[in-house]
Enzyme design. Structure first.
Site, short mmCIF file in Angstrom:
data_model
loop_
_atom_site.label_atom_id
_atom_site.label_comp_id
_atom_site.label_asym_id
_atom_site.label_seq_id
_atom_site.Cartn_x
_atom_site.Cartn_y
_atom_site.Cartn_z
N SER A 1 -1.62 20.53 55.79
CA SER A 1 -0.71 21.56 55.29
C SER A 1 0.52 21.60 56.19
O SER A 1 1.20 20.60 56.33
CB SER A 1 -1.43 22.92 55.24
N THR A 2 0.79 22.72 56.84
CA THR A 2 1.99 22.87 57.66
C THR A 2 2.06 21.79 58.74
O THR A 2 1.15 21.66 59.55
CB THR A 2 2.02 24.27 58.32
N HIS B 1 -0.81 20.56 51.08
CA HIS B 1 -0.35 21.77 50.41
C HIS B 1 1.16 21.68 50.17
O HIS B 1 1.96 21.87 51.07
CB HIS B 1 -0.66 23.01 51.27
N MET C 1 -1.89 25.61 58.25
CA MET C 1 -2.25 27.01 58.29
C MET C 1 -3.49 27.25 57.46
O MET C 1 -3.80 26.51 56.54
CB MET C 1 -1.09 27.87 57.75
N ASP D 1 -8.45 26.11 54.77
CA ASP D 1 -8.83 25.20 53.69
C ASP D 1 -9.35 23.89 54.27
O ASP D 1 -8.77 23.33 55.20
CB ASP D 1 -7.61 24.94 52.79
#
Length: 407
Positions: free
Chosen positions: A223-224, A251, A344, A347
């Site tokens: 993600s991030t 993401h 973040m 997940d």
């Protein structure tokens, strides 16, 4: 947003100094709205609001923000022109690009990451959509807090030692939260710095042995900070993935994932694309979950195929890592190799447990080299990972494991 998620940003302790934010956007309504949203959070303080890049660059030294939310398209000086000038004035500045969901802006946003931006937030296309988007507001505030807090933590030991020295006390060594040097936090968002002790942050976390089965698939969740991390990993793994397909959930919204797939292909020198409903996996190919859809795998007489669905978000994400990992584990069992990179939220943690229960192997990124140690931290805390490694070591390790060497 398809991939908005809830998390508790690390480092925003009650009583700590607020994170100072600058907002740069040429639209007065948007600028005012972002300023109000950020200012309403007790952990944040908007110290400057500017209508173009030139004014923002000129104000960096005076307002001294920790985080800048920077629009891409502005008159007089756009965001991409302003970005390197801002970073030249403040090396540890966190810059979050803001752009609408066009292919051009998606390309620019991903390019900005390679030039020093820490992350991006995709804006709805119209002002009315921005004002009513709960997901956009939540994502903006969460990313500003998480990335700003990390920068402050990394800067903190130096600031604390300086304050003690100025107070006339003997400065005692301060153990940083992250083992990475705190001299250039901006660079830390793009590079995998080598901690003084590679496993210092992971020493207390439980790990398990690798599977004895040689992997037949590589599944990655991020993600991030993921686009930069994925590129580094793919550059290393490209020559080792001849015999296995690679499936990735990052993401991201639609448009961004198509461009990400192109970048993965260039990094790995392998065919790469967004996954398509019903297509069968081929060894040596990379498949990225398309934004706004969950991607899972199913097995039938023709082989293993991709199935896309429009179900509800999982862990506030869509696409989400957990559904992909669960489906991979069901098909490949002990021949699964799963990777969790920076991001973040949490997940992927449940998917890690599923892979481990099936006898597969998992590698997760360590805290020191993660932009945000949410997803990899949650994975590490399960005790189901086989290794917790700095980013620069993950690609080489994957390459060895794919060849049957777990040492």
């Amino acid at each position: 947003m398809a991939f908005a998620q809830r998390s508790v940003p690390q480092g925003t302790d009650p009583g700590s100094d607020p994170i100072k934010v600058m907002v740069v956007d040429d639209a007065v309504v948007i600028r005012g709205l972002l300023t109000r949203w950020l200012g309403e959070d007790k952990g944040l303080k908007v110290v400057s609001s500017q209508r173009n890049g030139k004014l923002a660059v000129d104000d960096i030294e005076k307002s001294n923000p920790d985080v800048v939310v920077l629009d891409i398209e502005m008159p007089e000086m756009d965001g991409m022109t302003a970005l390197p000038l801002m970073l030249a004035k403040k090396r540890d500045l966190v810059v979050i690009m803001a752009s609408t969901l066009t292919r051009r802006n998606a390309e620019i946003s991903l390019k900005a990451l390679s030039l020093g931006a820490a992350d991006y937030v995709p804006k709805p296309e119209s002002t009315s959509e921005v004002t009513t988007s709960v997901d956009f507001r939540r994502e903006l505030v969460e990313k500003v807090k998480a990335l700003g807090a990390r920068a402050l933590r990394m800067r903190g030991p130096v600031r604390t030692m300086r304050a003690e020295t100025q107070a006339g006390r003997t400065a005692q060594p301060v153990r940083p939260v992250s083992a990475r040097p705190a001299t250039d936090t901006r660079a830390s968002f793009r590079q995998a710095g080598q901690p003084a002790s590679p496993q210092a942050g992971a020493a207390a976390l439980k790990t398990r042995p690798y599977s004895s089965a040689r992997p037949r698939i590589l599944a990655i969740g991020s993600s991030t900070g993921g686009p930069q991390a994925l590129q580094e990993v793919m550059r290393e793994v490209g020559t080792a993935m001849n015999d296995v397909p690679v499936v990735i959930t990052q993401h991201m919204p639609p448009t961004f994932t198509a461009i990400l797939a192109e970048h993965m292909g260039k990094a790995a020198l392998r065919p790469a694309k967004e996954g398509e409903h019903g297509e069968f996996l081929k060894p040596g190919n990379i498949y990225v979950a398309p934004g706004g859809k969950h991607m899972i795998l199913e097995k039938d007489a023709g082989g293993v195929k991709i199935v896309l669905n429009d179900g509800p978000p999982v862990n506030f994400c869509k696409p989400a890592v957990d559904p992909l990992f669960d489906s991979v584990a069901k098909i490949y069992g002990s021949a699964t190799l799963g990777i969790i990179l920076t991001g973040m939220g949490h997940d992927g943690a449940n998917g890690v447990k599923t892979i481990a229960a099936g006898g597969g192997s998992i590698i997760t990124q360590d805290e020191a080299t993660s932009v945000v140690w949410g997803m990899p931290g949650a994975a590490a805390q399960t005790g189901m990972c086989c290794d917790i490694l700095p980013l620069k070591d993950i690609g080489p390790k994957i390459s060895r494991v794919l060849k049957g060497n777990t040492r």
